[in-house]
Design an enzyme around this catalytic site. Structure first.
Site, PDB file in Angstrom:
ATOM      1  N   HIS A  61       0.060   3.546   3.053  1.00  0.00           N
ATOM      2  CA  HIS A  61       0.894   2.852   2.086  1.00  0.00           C
ATOM      3  C   HIS A  61       0.210   2.685   0.736  1.00  0.00           C
ATOM      4  CE1 HIS A  61       2.372   0.816   6.009  1.00  0.00           C
ATOM      5  NE2 HIS A  61       3.097   1.891   5.772  1.00  0.00           N
ATOM      6  N   TYR A 131      -3.883  -8.949   4.429  1.00  0.00           N
ATOM      7  CA  TYR A 131      -3.960  -8.149   3.213  1.00  0.00           C
ATOM      8  C   TYR A 131      -3.738  -9.059   2.011  1.00  0.00           C
ATOM      9  CZ  TYR A 131      -1.682  -5.141   6.764  1.00  0.00           C
ATOM     10  OH  TYR A 131      -1.296  -4.509   7.913  1.00  0.00           O
TER      11      TYR A 131
END
Length: 178
Positions: A61, A131
């Site tokens: 990603h 994250y």
């Protein structure tokens, strides 16, 4: 905290200290002074976490401009094989990837610069990955590279992958984005 450079420019590993006693364990995962001293960004806009089964691959990603971001990855529980792919046109490491194992028992941060795609393989059930990102999610800038198109040997024969991640274009599809 100790900063470790990798062969990909701007990609760093921050080795953390794990303290254990009769109550359990403690790890400091962010210290603004340390980040500033090492010229790392501290301007995070969003924080996520995922929970994954063993053999789940999430990735690869990234977000394109104007919503590109630096990302910091940390494992709260379990163990992953973390993978970063340099997709910065003109970079001496364009098309190369870096992999490292991260676990809650050997804690470290992966500091991922703008222009790199990120993914991981969960090596244990109930692995929790956090994250931090320097931009807010933008659906139109949300992109990815198919996990099996850039030479990475994930070491698993039947990975669990989302339909979305399986439909990403191959690594050769992205040029001149960053």
């Amino acid at each position: 905290m100790e900063l470790e450079r990798t062969f990909i420019g701007g990609l760093f590993i921050v080795n953390l200290n794990l303290f254990k006693d009769n109550r359990g364990a403690f790890t400091k995962i962010f210290n603004e002074d340390f980040f500033v001293e090492n010229a790392l960004t501290t301007d995070f806009k969003e924080n996520y976490f995922s929970v994954s089964h063993k053999n789940v691959i999430r990735g690869m990603h990234f977000q394109t401009p104007p919503a590109e971001h630096t990302k910091v990855v940390y494992v709260n529980q379990g163990r992953i094989l973390d993978v970063v792919l340099d997709i910065r046109t003109g970079s001496p490491t364009f098309g190369k990837f870096y992999q490292t194992e991260i676990s809650s028992e050997a804690p470290k941060l992966v500091y991922i610069p703008v222009g790199c795609a990120h993914g991981f393989l969960s090596l244990e059930d109930n692995t929790i990955v956090s994250y931090l990102q320097t931009s807010v999610y933008n659906q139109t800038c949300d992109k990815g590279i198919k996990w099996d198109t850039f030479g990475m040997d994930w070491g698993v024969t039947s990975p669990i992958i989302s339909q979305r991640d399986n439909l990403f274009p191959d690594a050769g599809s992205y040029k001149d984005i960053f």
